[in-house]
Design an enzyme around this catalytic site. Structure first.
Site, PDB file in Angstrom:
ATOM      1  N   CYS A 169      -0.115 -49.383 -29.976  1.00 23.35           N
ATOM      2  CA  CYS A 169       1.191 -49.545 -30.609  1.00 23.35           C
ATOM      3  C   CYS A 169       1.655 -48.319 -31.400  1.00 23.35           C
ATOM      4  CB  CYS A 169       1.168 -50.765 -31.521  1.00 23.35           C
ATOM      5  SG  CYS A 169       0.847 -52.311 -30.647  1.00 23.35           S
ATOM      6  N   HIS A 248      -6.949 -41.097 -37.302  1.00 25.99           N
ATOM      7  CA  HIS A 248      -7.709 -41.739 -36.226  1.00 25.99           C
ATOM      8  C   HIS A 248      -9.113 -42.065 -36.728  1.00 25.99           C
ATOM      9  CE1 HIS A 248      -9.191 -42.834 -32.357  1.00 25.99           C
ATOM     10  NE2 HIS A 248      -8.201 -42.283 -31.671  1.00 25.99           N
ATOM     11  N   HIS A 340      14.397 -45.288 -46.758  1.00 21.67           N
ATOM     12  CA  HIS A 340      14.277 -46.380 -45.797  1.00 21.67           C
ATOM     13  C   HIS A 340      12.855 -46.439 -45.236  1.00 21.67           C
ATOM     14  CE1 HIS A 340      18.668 -46.486 -45.931  1.00 21.67           C
ATOM     15  NE2 HIS A 340      18.645 -45.181 -45.704  1.00 21.67           N
ATOM     16  N   HIS A 344       6.250 -50.859 -38.240  1.00 22.13           N
ATOM     17  CA  HIS A 344       5.857 -51.446 -36.962  1.00 22.13           C
ATOM     18  C   HIS A 344       5.838 -52.965 -37.057  1.00 22.13           C
ATOM     19  CE1 HIS A 344       3.661 -52.509 -33.409  1.00 22.13           C
ATOM     20  NE2 HIS A 344       2.572 -52.831 -34.067  1.00 22.13           N
ATOM     21  N   HIS A 373      11.878 -60.948 -35.366  1.00 21.07           N
ATOM     22  CA  HIS A 373      12.499 -62.220 -35.014  1.00 21.07           C
ATOM     23  C   HIS A 373      13.307 -62.117 -33.731  1.00 21.07           C
ATOM     24  CE1 HIS A 373      15.577 -65.459 -35.348  1.00 21.07           C
ATOM     25  NE2 HIS A 373      14.556 -66.154 -35.825  1.00 21.07           N
ATOM     26  N   ASN A 377       7.181 -58.316 -31.073  1.00 27.06           N
ATOM     27  CA  ASN A 377       6.311 -57.136 -31.130  1.00 27.06           C
ATOM     28  C   ASN A 377       6.371 -56.454 -29.764  1.00 27.06           C
ATOM     29  OD1 ASN A 377       4.322 -55.206 -31.300  1.00 27.06           O
ATOM     30  ND2 ASN A 377       2.670 -56.621 -31.806  1.00 27.06           N
TER      31      ASN A 377
END
EC number: 2.3.1.-
Length: 468
Positions: A169, A248, A340, A344, A373, A377
């Site tokens: 992702c 990572h 802002h 994710h 919503h 995802n």
């Protein structure tokens, strides 16, 4: 002698001017702008309402009552609405027996829609694309997805193509980082970044709880964007990249194993999400924030946080009442550096966790909650739907800074900051429904329709032919 004296005087100056010009050119090449981007909205007949989701779960015959209860609880608390999208194979009832063509069709529908719209709106022709980066984690084929796009849009034979798989992702910010590094070596280039995920080939047919969860959480989506380092394009650019940090934790075993594709005890392939996932995400998140904070926060905020932390440590050492005497743990005020927060949409718990750790308000979290919503995802491309929401709500003004935060298998946490180059209020993927958001309630009707499962007796439980 006069010529020699002139040369002795002039050569150092000329050398300094040369170095100065070289430094200016290198700085120019480091610029990375987003000219435009296009998020994919599938056809309305690919929408997953409550009844159809129930039918899909019902088709998985090897699930027992406990598995049904587990999925009901997961969906009810997921934050997903009734207008998310799924690939064609789901509506044909073939998710348990996919073919490679199903995965390719899913990607082609996105490629041929969003990339075409993007190129047309931006005025950039396929022949102008110098760099192509494609990230689709769960679909690896030969030729690659990058080659497929090159073939479909007839890109130049000298285009620099990168095809990423398995990055999870957080892959879209990795793609941006690749473009940024290519831009450092060349001037006035255009890059096309394509980010999506293939769901057609990822359905899990088993009943292991840690693996069936992925079946109900992920949704179809995609985003294509054009970037450039040509300063002449600054006036029509949307965003400028200020910094990007990648973390990572693949060297830590429980982080590596917490989010991984594997086979279950029956040999059925799926995506395993372990109980260590929240801990691994928090660890990667903290390390990432430690690195990006000095790059984006003013010195006064860094000094304030350091001073408050030292005072608290001193109280902890001196006090007898432990943490109660020292007071709450100090929190960095990220709003002193960015306006802002583009988070994710990994799930309601992910959004809540980031909001708690960064001390964000519901206004700050609204774009991520509404994206989860409406679109669900969508893996690596979810960040761009969140950004589109901000744009559609006319929140993004010239000079504003946007912090993007993403997580992915590995385990990775990647973040970056974009500066808004001009006031943004363009039409995008939200234009058909933005006036309905935020809705009065985000409660989905899954519990209302399927709550009867909680009252069933395991000894007599049978999935009804007709779902209520």
């Amino acid at each position: 002698m006069e010529l020699l004296s002139f040369l002795v005087f002039a050569l150092p100056i000329l050398w300094l001017l040369f170095l100065l010009r070289k430094q200016i050119e290198e700085r120019r090449n480091k610029d990375c702008y987003i000219l435009d981007y296009e998020c994919y909205r599938p056809r309305d007949d690919r929408m997953l309402d409550t009844r159809f989701c129930g039918e899909v779960i019902k088709r998985t015959k090897n699930l027992g009552l406990l598995e049904y209860k587990f999925l009901l609880k997961a969906v009810v608390s997921s934050g997903l609405g009734e207008q998310t999208y799924s690939p064609k194979i789901m509506f044909e009832g073939r998710e348990e027996n996919p073919t490679l063509d199903d995965g390719l069709l899913e990607m082609d529908e996105f490629f041929l829609d969003s990339i075409a719209k993007l190129l047309d709106r931006s005025g950039i022709s396929p022949s102008q694309i110098d760099v192509l980066v494609v990230n689709i984690s769960m679909l690896a084929c030969a030729p690659s997805m990058a080659s497929r796009i090159i073939n479909q849009y007839k890109l130049r034979p000298d285009v620099k193509a990168f095809n990423l798989t398995g990055m999870g992702c957080s892959a879209s910010l990795i793609s941006i980082d690749i473009v940024r590094n290519v831009f450092k070596t060349s001037k006035n280039k255009y890059a096309l970044v394509v980010t999506s995920e293939s769901l057609s080939l990822g359905w899990y047919n088993g009943k292991e709880r840690s693996m069936i969860l992925a079946n109900v959480l992920f949704r179809t989506g995609g985003c294509a964007m054009i970037l450039t380092n040509d300063r002449a394009e600054r006036s029509r650019a949307m965003f400028k990249l200020k910094c990007l940090v990648r973390t990572h934790h693949g060297a830590i075993s429980d982080s590596y194993d917490c989010c991984i594709q594997r086979e279950d005890a029956d040999g059925k392939l799926g995506f395993h999400l372990s109980k260590d996932l929240p801990k691994a995400a928090t660890r990667a998140f903290v390390d990432n924030l430690k690195e990006i904070s000095p790059k984006i926060l003013p010195v006064r905020e860094l000094l304030r946080f350091a001073l408050v932390s030292l005072i608290r440590k001193a109280k902890l050492r001196a006090g007898k009442d432990g943490t109660a005497a020292a007071g709450p743990r100090p929190v960095v005020n990220f709003k002193t550096g960015v306006e802002h927060f583009c988070i994710h949409t990994g799930g309601k718990a992910v959004i809540d966790g980031i909001g708690l750790n960064l001390n964000l308000t519901e206004y700050d979290l609204e774009p991520a909650r509404m994206t989860l919503h409406r679109f669900g995802n969508t893996s690596a491309c979810s960040l761009w739907y969140v950004l589109s929401y901000m744009e559609a709500k006319k929140r993004l003004k010239k000079g504003d800074r946007v912090l993007m935060i993403s997580f992915g298998a590995g385990f990775k946490c990647n973040s970056c900051v974009w500066e808004v180059v001009r006031d943004l209020e363009g039409r995008n993927v939200w234009e058909h429904c933005i006036d309905r958001y935020p809705p009065q309630t985000l409660v989905n009707p899954f519990m209302e329709k399927y709550g009867w499962i909680n009252n069933e007796d395991p000894e007599t439980f049978v999935v009804p032919d007709e779902i209520p």
